[in-house]
Design an enzyme around this catalytic site. Structure first.
Site, PDB file in Angstrom:
ATOM      1  N   ILE A  77       0.040   3.694   4.760  1.00  0.00           N
ATOM      2  CA  ILE A  77      -0.955   2.743   4.266  1.00  0.00           C
ATOM      3  C   ILE A  77      -0.733   1.383   4.914  1.00  0.00           C
ATOM      4  CG2 ILE A  77      -1.878   1.598   2.211  1.00  0.00           C
ATOM      5  CD1 ILE A  77      -0.516   3.993   0.630  1.00  0.00           C
ATOM      6  N   CYS A  78      -1.836   0.809   5.343  1.00  0.00           N
ATOM      7  CA  CYS A  78      -1.736  -0.565   5.824  1.00  0.00           C
ATOM      8  C   CYS A  78      -2.302  -1.480   4.735  1.00  0.00           C
ATOM      9  CB  CYS A  78      -2.544  -0.734   7.123  1.00  0.00           C
ATOM     10  SG  CYS A  78      -2.533  -2.439   7.712  1.00  0.00           S
ATOM     11  N   LEU A  79      -1.383  -2.070   3.950  1.00  0.00           N
ATOM     12  CA  LEU A  79      -1.807  -2.953   2.867  1.00  0.00           C
ATOM     13  C   LEU A  79      -0.778  -4.074   2.770  1.00  0.00           C
ATOM     14  CD1 LEU A  79      -3.779  -3.450   0.491  1.00  0.00           C
ATOM     15  CD2 LEU A  79      -2.270  -2.057  -0.920  1.00  0.00           C
TER      16      LEU A  79
END
Lengths: 199, 407
Positions: free
Chosen positions: A91-93
């Site tokens: 996840i890119c968060l």
């Protein structure tokens, strides 16, 4: 595991279980092992998105330095989203990276992920192919994400055209998931997907 | 110290596992980092409260507030919040052990310390106080500290529990059948001695009736195999013996012919049938076995047929036969031969004729074939009908006695 991390996860666990989101079946957390280092999260696909009706499983690993460092979270359920790797579920968060704050909890992380499903950030992508499609062919992105939700997360919308194309490739000896990835990546263009698969 | 750390463990565990004991602080007294009562509270310039240790640890890594991400300098932007500290210290909590009789009122920060020494604390009792698996009756020995652990065990060990259940079930069935008939089985087991190759202990009825039934079946099976084998052996022995008996019979009858001293009783069986056949075909002739005048004497036989001249008569003739001792004898045979048709009931009615050999006849010369084709005797000895009429035929047999004595 550091005492503070375990103590906090225990308290958070109770917090999530008592929260109203759980009552609405929007988020869920389960223990995977006895020492609170690994948990299983689950979030419901938000309404009015291609993910509606699907349930997405998350792997949550709690570091010893928690809550001073963020938990490591990735999608176990395969998902078609610009900020989530269609291969690894990474996840890119920002809050899971440099924007983490010690006051955040499992509950806020899960709610943030739910929000991420509602509002993708194609300019800060994790999966470039998906992000490109999201920006250049929004309708195709929507159909593909719906299809993935249907196949992997138990979503309601069945796309017979996509299913047939995958079936054709499977009959040619291609793995079903590989066929789906190839077709999704080439906007369901059979020729280009086949070319890529057999090159 | 060891005892103390043990107690610490106990206190914390009981504190966590009992929801009533975990008294979550109000939000304003809670540290957002450790989620516990603020200990040594500090306030930031952005207006958030943290435990001193928690916020100091955080600011060693980051330069922003954990809650609102506003920039914070660890030396200039955090201050002791003595107001909050005083408020917390004025809070009074009941000892979590109140249900067991502890009446202490405590400051929230003192609860943990008090629990270490609270005499109403529940020691974590050994095994017998732990939760047992609900399949304990079927042999699952697992023990648990709390219900979630027990629940997890139940979910994970379904296979094992199913196996235990099925084992218990089959044992139940066996016990059922064994309890009604175990005495009989034991008796029978003693009765059927196991084959020698089998371990004799294997037949003993053990407490495990499953095993004993199995053993019984096995030794029964082995017994059957042994019996079948014996049976086959006996069959072969029987066959050999009847062969021997037959050959002995043959020898005996041969011997009786040799040791009859020239006096031979010939019983013609199935007489009527033979007569009928001979009436149809006059050529049919019946010969008696060869008999000896003495052990190493002359060998001769009786011929019985219908008279070629008048087929209503029977002819009884004597033929010399070749024997292995002919070299030691004097030829032609000289002697007296008497022929008697024996009456089965009355010896006075016997028909007897005696004749002397006549050396000039071919019939008495040393035979060159097994049987001298020339015979000597009476071609019209008696009328067939007389044999029947005078009661010579007994049980369809006719008995002819020949006594040949060399002189």
């Amino acid at each position: 595991m550091a005492n503070i991390a375990a103590q906090r996860i225990k308290r958070e666990f109770k917090e999530v279980i008592k929260s109203e989101e759980v009552a609405k079946c929007a988020i869920k957390v389960e223990l995977v092992n006895d020492n609170y280092t690994e948990l299983k999260g689950e979030i419901a696909g938000p309404p009015d998105t291609p993910y509606e009706g699907g349930n997405f499983i998350l792997e949550i690993k709690v570091p010893e330095t928690y809550p001073f460092n963020p938990p490591k979270v990735r999608f176990i359920t395969k998902i078609w989203h610009p900020n989530i790797s269609s291969v690894t579920g990474a996840i890119c968060l920002d809050i899971l990276k440099d924007q983490w704050a010690a006051a955040m909890t499992l509950r806020t992380v899960l709610l943030s992920l739910q929000a991420l499903l509602s509002a993708a950030e194609p300019d800060d992508p994790q999966d470039a192919v998906v992000a490109k499609q999201f920006k250049e062919n929004a309708e195709m992105f929507h159909l593909t994400a719906c299809h993935w939700t249907n196949i992997y997360a138990g979503g309601p919308s069945v796309n017979k055209d996509f299913d047939d194309k995958i079936k054709k490739l499977v009959e040619m000896g291609v793995d079903e998931h590989e066929a789906r990835v190839a077709l999704s990546s080439y906007n369901w263009d059979m020729e280009r997907a086949t070319e890529q698969l057999f090159s | 110290m060891a005892g103390n750390s043990n107690n610490l463990n106990l206190a914390q565990e009981s504190c966590i596992s009992d929801p009533d004991q975990l008294q979550a602080p109000e939000a304003r007294f809670e540290c957002p980092i450790c989620l516990a009562w603020l200990r040594d509270p500090m306030q930031t310039s952005c207006g958030h409260r943290f435990c001193r240790k928690c916020i100091q640890s955080w600011l060693e890594r980051e330069k922003a507030c954990p809650v609102d991400n506003k920039p914070l300098d660890k030396d200039n932007d955090i201050f002791p919040d003595n107001f909050t500290r005083r408020e917390i210290s004025q809070q009074r909590l009941k000892c979590p052990n109140i249900i067991r009789g502890c009446s202490e009122d405590l400051s929230p920060l003192d609860v943990e310390a008090h629990l270490l020494t609270c005499k109403y604390g529940v020691p974590k009792l050994p095994d017998n106080e732990k939760l047992r698996c609900s399949f304990v009756a079927f042999g699952c020995d697992s023990k648990f500290e709390d219900e979630p652990e027990q629940q997890r065990h139940l979910e994970q060990e379904t296979q094992k529990h199913l196996m235990l259940l099925s084992q218990a079930y089959s044992k139940l069935i066996l016990n059922n059948s064994a309890s009604t008939s175990s005495a009989a089985i034991a008796e029978q087991a003693n009765f059927w001695d196991p084959p020698s190759k089998n371990d004799s202990n294997a037949m003993q009825i053990s407490s495990n009736s499953n095993e004993s039934v199995h053993n019984l079946l096995r030794s029964l099976y082995e017994k059957i195999v042994v019996l079948e084998q014996k049976n086959r052996e006996q069959d072969i022995i029987m066959a050999n013996m009847s062969e021997q008996i037959a050959s002995l019979n043959l020898t005996v009858s041969k011997l009786s012919l040799r040791y009859c001293n020239g006096c031979y009783l010939w019983s013609i069986t199935d007489f009527k049938n033979k007569i009928n056949q001979m009436r149809v075909n006059h050529q049919i002739m019946h010969y008696s076995p060869g008999f000896y005048t003495s052990t190493y004497g002359y060998k001769l036989c009786i011929r019985f047929n219908l008279s070629p001249k008048d087929p209503t008569y029977v002819a009884i003739l004597i033929h010399m036969m070749k024997s292995e001792h002919d070299n030691s004898l004097e030829w032609p045979f000289t002697g007296r031969i008497s022929v008697t048709i024996v009456h089965p009931l009355d010896s006075f009615q016997n028909m007897r004729e005696t004749m002397m050999t006549r050396p000039e006849l071919e019939a008495f010369k040393r035979p060159v074939q097994d049987l001298n084709p020339r015979g000597f005797g009476y071609t019209e000895f008696v009328l067939i009908e007389d044999l029947f009429a005078q009661g010579f035929i007994d049980n369809n047999n006719l008995v002819i006695k020949v006594n040949a004595q060399p002189v």
